[in-house]
Motif scaffolding. Structure first.
Motif, PDB file in Angstrom:
ATOM      1  N   ARG A  52     -12.200  13.191  -4.243  1.00 20.72           N
ATOM      2  CA  ARG A  52     -11.742  12.869  -5.592  1.00 20.72           C
ATOM      3  C   ARG A  52     -10.218  13.018  -5.656  1.00 20.72           C
ATOM      4  NH1 ARG A  52     -16.596  16.108  -7.434  1.00 20.72           N
ATOM      5  NH2 ARG A  52     -18.125  14.537  -8.078  1.00 20.72           N
ATOM      6  N   PRO A  53      -9.574  12.555  -6.728  1.00 17.14           N
ATOM      7  CA  PRO A  53      -8.150  12.835  -6.898  1.00 17.14           C
ATOM      8  C   PRO A  53      -7.877  14.332  -6.754  1.00 17.14           C
ATOM      9  CG  PRO A  53      -8.835  11.198  -8.497  1.00 17.14           C
ATOM     10  CD  PRO A  53     -10.089  11.664  -7.796  1.00 17.14           C
ATOM     11  N   LEU A  54      -6.790  14.659  -6.075  1.00 18.19           N
ATOM     12  CA  LEU A  54      -6.574  16.025  -5.598  1.00 18.19           C
ATOM     13  C   LEU A  54      -5.878  16.908  -6.638  1.00 18.19           C
ATOM     14  CD1 LEU A  54      -5.635  15.197  -1.896  1.00 18.19           C
ATOM     15  CD2 LEU A  54      -7.749  16.207  -2.762  1.00 18.19           C
ATOM     16  N   TRP A  55      -6.563  17.115  -7.756  1.00 17.10           N
ATOM     17  CA  TRP A  55      -6.028  18.020  -8.772  1.00 17.10           C
ATOM     18  C   TRP A  55      -7.166  18.531  -9.640  1.00 17.10           C
ATOM     19  CZ3 TRP A  55      -6.324  17.038 -14.142  1.00 17.10           C
ATOM     20  CH2 TRP A  55      -6.800  15.768 -14.486  1.00 17.10           C
ATOM     21  N   GLU A  56      -6.912  19.649 -10.288  1.00 18.46           N
ATOM     22  CA  GLU A  56      -7.830  20.233 -11.257  1.00 18.46           C
ATOM     23  C   GLU A  56      -7.022  20.836 -12.401  1.00 18.46           C
ATOM     24  OE1 GLU A  56     -11.420  21.795  -8.264  1.00 18.46           O
ATOM     25  OE2 GLU A  56     -10.008  23.213  -9.167  1.00 18.46           O
ATOM     26  N   CYS A  57      -7.640  20.894 -13.565  1.00 18.79           N
ATOM     27  CA  CYS A  57      -7.035  21.542 -14.725  1.00 18.79           C
ATOM     28  C   CYS A  57      -8.029  22.569 -15.268  1.00 18.79           C
ATOM     29  CB  CYS A  57      -6.693  20.514 -15.802  1.00 18.79           C
ATOM     30  SG  CYS A  57      -6.001  21.241 -17.312  1.00 18.79           S
ATOM     31  N   TRP A  58      -7.579  23.793 -15.398  1.00 18.12           N
ATOM     32  CA  TRP A  58      -8.434  24.883 -15.880  1.00 18.12           C
ATOM     33  C   TRP A  58      -7.889  25.395 -17.208  1.00 18.12           C
ATOM     34  CZ3 TRP A  58     -12.639  27.138 -13.113  1.00 18.12           C
ATOM     35  CH2 TRP A  58     -12.892  26.547 -11.865  1.00 18.12           C
ATOM     36  N   ILE A  59      -8.709  25.353 -18.242  1.00 12.59           N
ATOM     37  CA  ILE A  59      -8.358  25.931 -19.534  1.00 12.59           C
ATOM     38  C   ILE A  59      -8.907  27.362 -19.549  1.00 12.59           C
ATOM     39  CG2 ILE A  59      -8.547  25.717 -22.030  1.00 12.59           C
ATOM     40  CD1 ILE A  59      -6.984  23.463 -20.556  1.00 12.59           C
TER      41      ILE A  59
ATOM     42  N   ALA B 249      -1.427   6.144   8.659  1.00 13.03           N
ATOM     43  CA  ALA B 249      -1.197   7.195   7.667  1.00 13.03           C
ATOM     44  C   ALA B 249      -2.173   7.053   6.509  1.00 13.03           C
ATOM     45  CB  ALA B 249       0.234   7.113   7.149  1.00 13.03           C
ATOM     46  N   PRO B 250      -2.646   8.171   5.939  1.00 16.53           N
ATOM     47  CA  PRO B 250      -3.495   8.072   4.744  1.00 16.53           C
ATOM     48  C   PRO B 250      -2.759   7.331   3.639  1.00 16.53           C
ATOM     49  CG  PRO B 250      -3.475  10.315   5.607  1.00 16.53           C
ATOM     50  CD  PRO B 250      -2.406   9.566   6.342  1.00 16.53           C
ATOM     51  N   GLU B 251      -3.516   6.700   2.775  1.00 17.59           N
ATOM     52  CA  GLU B 251      -2.896   5.921   1.700  1.00 17.59           C
ATOM     53  C   GLU B 251      -3.588   6.224   0.376  1.00 17.59           C
ATOM     54  OE1 GLU B 251      -3.413   2.560   4.047  1.00 17.59           O
ATOM     55  OE2 GLU B 251      -5.363   1.978   3.228  1.00 17.59           O
ATOM     56  N   TRP B 252      -2.830   6.064  -0.702  1.00 21.49           N
ATOM     57  CA  TRP B 252      -3.345   6.304  -2.046  1.00 21.49           C
ATOM     58  C   TRP B 252      -3.972   5.027  -2.582  1.00 21.49           C
ATOM     59  CZ3 TRP B 252      -3.707  11.176  -3.185  1.00 21.49           C
ATOM     60  CH2 TRP B 252      -2.760  12.089  -2.711  1.00 21.49           C
ATOM     61  N   VAL B 253      -5.202   5.132  -3.036  1.00 22.11           N
ATOM     62  CA  VAL B 253      -5.890   3.989  -3.648  1.00 22.11           C
ATOM     63  C   VAL B 253      -6.509   4.438  -4.971  1.00 22.11           C
ATOM     64  CG1 VAL B 253      -6.378   2.864  -1.441  1.00 22.11           C
ATOM     65  CG2 VAL B 253      -8.042   4.464  -2.411  1.00 22.11           C
TER      66      VAL B 253
ATOM     67  N   VAL C 258      -7.240   8.413  -5.047  1.00 21.06           N
ATOM     68  CA  VAL C 258      -7.846   9.198  -3.980  1.00 21.06           C
ATOM     69  C   VAL C 258      -7.202   8.822  -2.655  1.00 21.06           C
ATOM     70  CG1 VAL C 258     -10.060   9.532  -5.120  1.00 21.06           C
ATOM     71  CG2 VAL C 258      -9.696   7.508  -3.701  1.00 21.06           C
ATOM     72  N   LEU C 259      -7.385   9.679  -1.674  1.00 18.55           N
ATOM     73  CA  LEU C 259      -6.867   9.408  -0.338  1.00 18.55           C
ATOM     74  C   LEU C 259      -7.849   8.556   0.451  1.00 18.55           C
ATOM     75  CD1 LEU C 259      -5.332  12.777   0.938  1.00 18.55           C
ATOM     76  CD2 LEU C 259      -4.135  10.627   0.497  1.00 18.55           C
ATOM     77  N   ARG C 260      -7.329   7.543   1.115  1.00 17.88           N
ATOM     78  CA  ARG C 260      -8.129   6.780   2.066  1.00 17.88           C
ATOM     79  C   ARG C 260      -7.538   7.031   3.447  1.00 17.88           C
ATOM     80  NH1 ARG C 260      -8.939   0.594   0.888  1.00 17.88           N
ATOM     81  NH2 ARG C 260      -6.776   0.410   1.664  1.00 17.88           N
TER      82      ARG C 260
ATOM     83  N   MET D   8       0.851  -1.188   0.000  1.00 17.56           N
ATOM     84  CA  MET D   8       0.000   0.000   0.000  1.00 17.56           C
ATOM     85  C   MET D   8       0.886   1.236   0.000  1.00 17.56           C
ATOM     86  SD  MET D   8      -3.215   0.657  -0.144  1.00 17.56           S
ATOM     87  CE  MET D   8      -3.917  -0.879   0.474  1.00 17.56           C
ATOM     88  N   ASP D   9       0.508   2.250  -0.789  1.00 22.18           N
ATOM     89  CA  ASP D   9       1.300   3.469  -0.937  1.00 22.18           C
ATOM     90  C   ASP D   9       0.806   4.512   0.063  1.00 22.18           C
ATOM     91  OD1 ASP D   9       3.062   5.279  -1.869  1.00 22.18           O
ATOM     92  OD2 ASP D   9       2.201   5.476  -3.872  1.00 22.18           O
ATOM     93  N   HIS D  10       1.520   4.661   1.174  1.00 23.65           N
ATOM     94  CA  HIS D  10       1.116   5.575   2.233  1.00 23.65           C
ATOM     95  C   HIS D  10       1.764   6.944   2.061  1.00 23.65           C
ATOM     96  CE1 HIS D  10       0.337   1.616   4.096  1.00 23.65           C
ATOM     97  NE2 HIS D  10      -0.591   2.246   4.798  1.00 23.65           N
ATOM     98  N   LEU D  11       1.119   7.957   2.595  1.00 27.74           N
ATOM     99  CA  LEU D  11       1.725   9.282   2.650  1.00 27.74           C
ATOM    100  C   LEU D  11       2.825   9.284   3.707  1.00 27.74           C
ATOM    101  CD1 LEU D  11      -1.029  10.027   1.226  1.00 27.74           C
ATOM    102  CD2 LEU D  11      -0.802  12.259   2.353  1.00 27.74           C
ATOM    103  N   THR D  12       3.902  10.002   3.432  1.00 22.41           N
ATOM    104  CA  THR D  12       4.920  10.202   4.447  1.00 22.41           C
ATOM    105  C   THR D  12       4.423  11.235   5.459  1.00 22.41           C
ATOM    106  OG1 THR D  12       6.013  12.020   3.276  1.00 22.41           O
ATOM    107  CG2 THR D  12       6.693   9.764   2.709  1.00 22.41           C
ATOM    108  N   THR D  13       5.128  11.351   6.562  1.00 27.23           N
ATOM    109  CA  THR D  13       4.765  12.358   7.563  1.00 27.23           C
ATOM    110  C   THR D  13       4.801  13.754   6.960  1.00 27.23           C
ATOM    111  OG1 THR D  13       5.657  10.961   9.329  1.00 27.23           O
ATOM    112  CG2 THR D  13       5.351  13.296   9.827  1.00 27.23           C
ATOM    113  N   LEU D  14       5.799  14.022   6.109  1.00 26.86           N
ATOM    114  CA  LEU D  14       5.895  15.333   5.469  1.00 26.86           C
ATOM    115  C   LEU D  14       4.729  15.558   4.515  1.00 26.86           C
ATOM    116  CD1 LEU D  14       7.336  17.973   4.869  1.00 26.86           C
ATOM    117  CD2 LEU D  14       8.839  16.740   3.281  1.00 26.86           C
ATOM    118  N   ASP D  15       4.387  14.549   3.705  1.00 22.15           N
ATOM    119  CA  ASP D  15       3.245  14.675   2.800  1.00 22.15           C
ATOM    120  C   ASP D  15       1.972  14.989   3.582  1.00 22.15           C
ATOM    121  OD1 ASP D  15       4.887  13.998   0.659  1.00 22.15           O
ATOM    122  OD2 ASP D  15       4.329  11.885   0.696  1.00 22.15           O
ATOM    123  N   ALA D  16       1.726  14.211   4.623  1.00 22.15           N
ATOM    124  CA  ALA D  16       0.492  14.356   5.394  1.00 22.15           C
ATOM    125  C   ALA D  16       0.441  15.669   6.153  1.00 22.15           C
ATOM    126  CB  ALA D  16       0.353  13.190   6.372  1.00 22.15           C
TER     127      ALA D  16
END
Length: 466
Positions: A113-120, A68-72, A58-60, A1-9
């Protein structure tokens, strides 16, 4: 499982501590020519985003921060949730663009949701359009964000200025891991053990001194200043642009680093803004958070946060441009050798070894406490060396967008792209209506140094940049 590091979190926890804060970072690519067909653009970006795992994850989180939160993988990923299309009002110049950027960045990303947006962004003057990518800071630091954006371009990741930063050039050969290499001579092996032990002891002491120095500076009481205090929910944005060749000429003329020149220009900008506000810049007014990359060259493709920090005092009280640059160079040299960078890294390493709930609650508590010691943020992000293209159209320039938090009312991010060097400035809307004074002061600061450098004046006592 891909967890956030302490710095990321920690960026999530800092955002949780203040409802007026959005800890997303951004980058705006300004593109030549008319925008492509929107459906074609969405299709191309959807295909490219699939190659960036964080764009579809997304974050779980766990109740009570028991883990720690994890990416799924997001089972319902739909790029339509992340793509937005807007147009600037006439005349579509910097004022309209900057207001649009500020409005987009001040709103928080949806953690469902996944934590990004794109604005044209259409309707720019001179037959241009723009693409704004907004990414939560828990995903990536400046270099990783720059690499993510490059993957969305036609040519993908190419040559980058990041390969010339100090962290990417440092070798791990002197670490204890170096002892694992085979040695046939037992005497040579024993000598390696002794050298590595001495080096490790010295490194621990160096980091401890740096951590203590950082702690003392953060806990100190700073002078009264309009640069820090509570934040509103609204933001302002501005930018200062200079030619990279001019920055390089100043470096050579005064025997300093690119970062020294950029920080001296930022110091000039803050001095101009404070004077226009009727404040007297003092020697302790501009304690500045300067993030430092700890990312090695082999980890440029890794999407996470790998930064440490230094807290130099920038000489906003000094009126002479050359003396100001000399002091910046001296203080940055001292900060690099003081152990601050190693101390901050060690602190997050230690935090990562304790139960996540304890570190998470501690960070939330600390980020809720008002602080007045640090008054500014200045982060330098090395960008692509060559010009990029987006659906066959040339990317003319890139504007970086930093977040602000922790009572810092302004933040400055810098990026080098092709032949340009850009300062992106985010400010609190209510407390910084004069943000343009800061951007003008930065451009003027570079121009002054360039003019003086042309007369081959060098600051006395300047040392070789590190």
């Amino acid at each position: 499982m891909d967890h956030l590091t302490t710095l990321d979190a920690s960026f999530l926890q800092a955002e949780d501590s203040d409802p007026h804060v959005s800890l997303a970072v951004g980058g705006v690519s300004i593109v030549a020519g008319p925008p492509p067909d929107y459906a074609e653009l969405v299709s191309a970006l959807a295909q490219r985003a699939q190659g960036i795992p964080r764009c579809t994850q997304v974050l779980r989180t766990h109740p009570w921060d028991l883990g720690a939160p994890e990416w799924v993988q997001d089972p319902h990923f739909d790029i339509a949730h992340h793509m937005h299309r807007v147009a600037l009002p006439h005349p579509g110049d910097d004022a309209e663009l900057f207001a649009m950027i500020a409005g987009i960045m001040e709103r928080r990303l949806d953690r469902e949701r996944p934590l990004w947006e794109c604005w044209i962004i259409e309707g720019l003057s001179d037959d241009r359009w723009a693409m704004l990518m907004k990414i939560h800071h828990c995903i990536a630091d400046g270099i990783a964000t720059s690499q993510m954006l490059a993957r969305l371009s036609d040519d993908g990741v190419g040559a980058t200025f990041a390969t010339s930063i100090r962290g990417s050039r440092q070798s791990t050969g002197g670490s204890l891991l170096g002892l694992l290499r085979p040695r046939l001579n037992p005497v040579a092996w024993a000598a390696d053990v002794l050298r590595a032990t001495i080096a490790a002891t010295s490194a621990v002491e160096h980091a401890a001194v740096g951590a203590a120095e950082l702690t003392a500076r953060v806990l100190s009481q700073g002078p009264e200043s309009s640069l820090n205090g509570s934040l509103s929910k609204m933001r302002r944005f501005s930018a200062a642009r200079v030619e990279l060749a001019v920055m390089t000429d100043v470096c050579r003329a005064f025997d300093v680093t690119m970062n020294d020149v950029a920080l001296a220009a930022i110091t000039a900008g803050y001095r101009s803004m404070l004077l226009e506000r009727g404040e007297t810049p003092g020697p302790h007014t501009l304690r500045t958070l300067v993030p430092v990359s700890t990312r090695s060259a082999r980890d440029f493709e890794v999407t996470d946060n790998r930064v440490s920090a230094m807290l130099p005092l920038l000489p906003v009280d000094e009126s002479d441009p050359v003396t100001r640059l000399q002091i910046v160079h001296q203080r940055m040299t001292e900060a690099k050798s003081s152990g601050q960078r190693e101390g901050a890294s060690a602190a997050f390493t230690v935090a990562g070894s304790v139960p996540f709930a304890l570190s998470a609650w501690t960070i939330r508590l600390l980020t809720r406490l008002p602080q007045s010691a640090v008054t500014a943020l200045a982060t330098n992000v090395p960008g692509p060396r060559g010009r990029q293209r987006l659906l066959g159209r040339e990317v003319l320039e890139v504007l970086p967008i930093p977040p602000i938090a922790l009572h810092l009312r302004t933040g400055i991010a810098m990026i080098s792209y092709a032949d340009r060097f850009c300062f992106g400035i985010t400010a609190d809307y209510d407390s910084a209506p004069d943000i343009e004074a800061l951007s003008r002061g930065i451009e003027c600061g570079v121009a002054q140094l360039a003019a003086l450098g042309g007369r081959d004046q060098k600051p006395s006592g300047a040392t070789t940049p590190s």
